[in-house]
Enzyme design. Structure first.
Site, PDB file in Angstrom:
ATOM      1  N   GLY A  64      32.282  43.292  35.786  1.00 18.55           N
ATOM      2  CA  GLY A  64      33.390  42.657  35.070  1.00 18.55           C
ATOM      3  C   GLY A  64      34.029  43.560  34.038  1.00 18.55           C
ATOM      4  O   GLY A  64      34.590  44.604  34.354  1.00 18.55           O
ATOM      5  N   GLY A  68      29.326  25.845  36.100  1.00 17.35           N
ATOM      6  CA  GLY A  68      30.272  26.794  36.671  1.00 17.35           C
ATOM      7  C   GLY A  68      29.756  28.208  36.791  1.00 17.35           C
ATOM      8  O   GLY A  68      30.517  29.122  37.140  1.00 17.35           O
ATOM      9  N   LYS A  90      27.652  45.571  44.751  1.00 15.96           N
ATOM     10  CA  LYS A  90      27.926  46.286  43.502  1.00 15.96           C
ATOM     11  C   LYS A  90      27.079  47.554  43.399  1.00 15.96           C
ATOM     12  O   LYS A  90      27.562  48.596  42.938  1.00 15.96           O
ATOM     13  CB  LYS A  90      27.657  45.372  42.313  1.00 15.96           C
ATOM     14  CG  LYS A  90      28.590  44.175  42.234  1.00 15.96           C
ATOM     15  CD  LYS A  90      28.165  43.188  41.160  1.00 15.96           C
ATOM     16  CE  LYS A  90      29.081  41.985  41.105  1.00 15.96           C
ATOM     17  NZ  LYS A  90      28.615  40.963  40.140  1.00 15.96           N
ATOM     18  N   THR A 144      41.497  32.420  38.570  1.00 20.77           N
ATOM     19  CA  THR A 144      41.009  32.608  37.203  1.00 20.77           C
ATOM     20  C   THR A 144      41.310  34.009  36.676  1.00 20.77           C
ATOM     21  O   THR A 144      41.846  34.172  35.573  1.00 20.77           O
ATOM     22  CB  THR A 144      39.488  32.349  37.152  1.00 20.77           C
ATOM     23  OG1 THR A 144      39.227  31.020  37.610  1.00 20.77           O
ATOM     24  CG2 THR A 144      38.971  32.507  35.730  1.00 20.77           C
ATOM     25  N   LYS A 170      34.620  43.515  45.276  1.00 21.26           N
ATOM     26  CA  LYS A 170      33.403  44.313  45.459  1.00 21.26           C
ATOM     27  C   LYS A 170      32.992  44.452  46.923  1.00 21.26           C
ATOM     28  O   LYS A 170      32.554  45.517  47.355  1.00 21.26           O
ATOM     29  CB  LYS A 170      32.260  43.727  44.644  1.00 21.26           C
ATOM     30  CG  LYS A 170      31.986  42.265  44.916  1.00 21.26           C
ATOM     31  CD  LYS A 170      30.969  41.703  43.959  1.00 21.26           C
ATOM     32  CE  LYS A 170      30.846  40.188  44.116  1.00 21.26           C
ATOM     33  NZ  LYS A 170      32.069  39.479  43.668  1.00 21.26           N
ATOM     34  N   GLY A 217      33.774  36.375  34.563  1.00 20.90           N
ATOM     35  CA  GLY A 217      34.718  35.582  33.781  1.00 20.90           C
ATOM     36  C   GLY A 217      36.121  36.140  33.870  1.00 20.90           C
ATOM     37  O   GLY A 217      36.320  37.345  34.075  1.00 20.90           O
ATOM     38  N   VAL A 248      32.707  45.947  39.621  1.00 27.29           N
ATOM     39  CA  VAL A 248      31.301  45.950  39.192  1.00 27.29           C
ATOM     40  C   VAL A 248      31.236  45.637  37.701  1.00 27.29           C
ATOM     41  O   VAL A 248      31.925  46.254  36.899  1.00 27.29           O
ATOM     42  CB  VAL A 248      30.624  47.313  39.466  1.00 27.29           C
ATOM     43  CG1 VAL A 248      29.171  47.299  38.979  1.00 27.29           C
ATOM     44  CG2 VAL A 248      30.667  47.649  40.945  1.00 27.29           C
TER      45      VAL A 248
END
Length: 436
Positions: free
Chosen positions: A145, A198, A216, A31, A116, A313, A143
């Site tokens: 995103g 998800g 993180k 992804t 991470k 994401g 960390v």
């Protein structure tokens, strides 16, 4: 971003000649990897060129929207022996990712990673290896995103002395808790919903038990507080025991419940923990919903600074990855150096924060329960602040809440060990700190 722990270039005279374009390989075309490739193909920053993609079963991963000049391979050796300048590691996990990152650095290639767990466990070693080989190691995407919290802590707040970090670092837990709160559903139902949408993995234990957020927090403590710690030394507790009734009682206290990661450097120790916590409804932490992340830093001179945004994401994380790539390009253009990793120190880690506490007991109702609890707290020198008992629950399984005045976590745990021996419990007491 190229952060304070990730550059090795020696300062030289400013070079104004046209810089060489740096070749980039993406290792892991999932992804995030595909989102990084799309940015590099559709909106490629100056000074970068995507040349390689490495993944298992590469024929199933091949896409027609990338240029035909891209070399697709399922062999990491093809990347390591190529003219690639920067390896983007996006496979996750400790191995084989750790071995591949080490080989890339030794082969004279800089590394950008969103891993991470690898950075939390082996970041200090990898930073040293990068320096020894005159390369960069960048991990801004590891960390929160797409939230530029690492660069913000190390560059934007470089002049301050940070003493405290507190935040919501795991979107899965935050989604589950906000669904329990808003819909009044059980933890199990909220988890199933998160999995269907998800937000949660088939095996969600890494998130639910606090291990993801702990990794993180370890990275943030190194980046912001300049303290190096083993993530396994940081206390982490599960959100699984949280029930809808806890949000009902929290509301009576003008609070809500979130998974809070916090670290504080004081008295020659690093106080750190990851656990479900009551936060006041006026706190920015209370307003974080769904998959959002938020980090609050407190500095000796600059006070409180907040970083917030999408914590997961493909696209947000890809933005952070490509931002790290751009930072490496810029750093090589000016032959610059970032802050010195040698200022990081190792401190003993403790979870013994002093705070108010929320205790939810579930009991078979009988006379003398409050008196028995008060006696044990009194013996430990703990003062009870308030007692709440909502109506409408059966006496055979009656939940009620006691809040405690500020005291150390160790004192509370000692008292609860004695309280657990009493015979009126239907289920174990839930103990949560209250963040003031």
């Amino acid at each position: 971003m190229t952060v304070a722990t990730n550059t090795t270039m020696e300062p030289k005279t400013l070079n104004l000649s046209k810089p060489r374009v740096l070749n980039v390989a993406i290792v892991g075309f999932g992804t995030v990897g595909s989102s990084v490739a799309r940015i590099l193909s559709e909106n490629c920053p100056a000074g970068l060129r995507l040349t390689h993609i490495c993944n298992r079963n590469i024929e199933r991963k091949r896409v027609d929207w990338l240029p035909g000049t891209i070399r697709w391979t399922d062999e990491i050796s093809d990347v390591l022996s190529s003219d690639v300048d920067i390896v983007v590691e996006l496979i996750g996990g400790l191995e084989p990712a750790g071995g591949w990152v080490r080989k890339a650095l030794r082969a004279g290639k800089s590394v950008v990673t969103a891993n991470k767990q690898l950075i939390a466990r082996h970041g200090t070693e990898l930073v040293r290896l990068a320096r020894e080989n005159h390369q960069h190691l960048a991990f801004g995407a590891s960390v929160a995103g797409g939230v530029p919290v690492i660069s913000g802590l190390q560059e934007g707040l470089a002049a301050d002395e940070l003493v405290r970090l507190c935040g919501i670092l795991n979107g899965t837990c935050n989604y589950i808790l906000t669904r329990i709160e808003s819909a009044g559903i059980s933890f199990e139902a909220a988890l199933r919903e998160a999995q269907q949408l998800g937000f949660a993995e088939a095996d969600p234990s890494e998130d639910i038990e606090g291990h993801d957020a702990r990794a993180k927090l370890t990275i943030l403590a190194r980046a912001g507080l300049r303290v190096s710690a083993d993530p396994l030394d940081i206390h982490a507790r599960s959100i699984a025991p949280i029930e809808p009734v806890d949000f009902e009682y929290a509301k009576l206290l003008n609070c809500t419940i979130r998974q809070i990661s916090r670290a504080e450097k004081t008295s020659g120790k690093l106080f750190a923990s990851v656990q479900p916590t009551l936060v006041h409804e006026s706190s920015p932490l209370a307003a974080v919903e769904g998959g959002q992340n938020l980090v609050m830093s407190t500095g000796k001179f600059g006070g409180e600074t907040i970083f917030a945004g999408h914590g997961a994401g493909g696209n947000p994380t890809a933005v952070a990855v490509v931002s790290d790539l751009i930072a490496i390009v810029r750093s090589r253009q000016i032959n610059g150096v970032a802050l010195d990793e040698s200022t990081t120190s190792a401190l003993p880690v403790s979870a013994d924060f002093t705070s108010r506490h929320y205790l939810r007991f579930t009991v078979k109702d009988e006379p003398g329960i409050i008196a028995a609890l008060a006696l044990i707290f009194c013996r430990s020198g703990i003062n009870i602040d308030s007692v709440f008992q909502k109506s409408g629950y059966p006496k055979s399984k009656l939940p009620f809440v006691i809040t405690l005045e500020p005291c150390s976590n160790s004192l509370v745990e000692e008292s609860l060990r004695h309280i657990a021996e009493l015979n009126f419990h239907v289920q174990p007491c839930l103990s949560l700190p209250i963040l003031d």
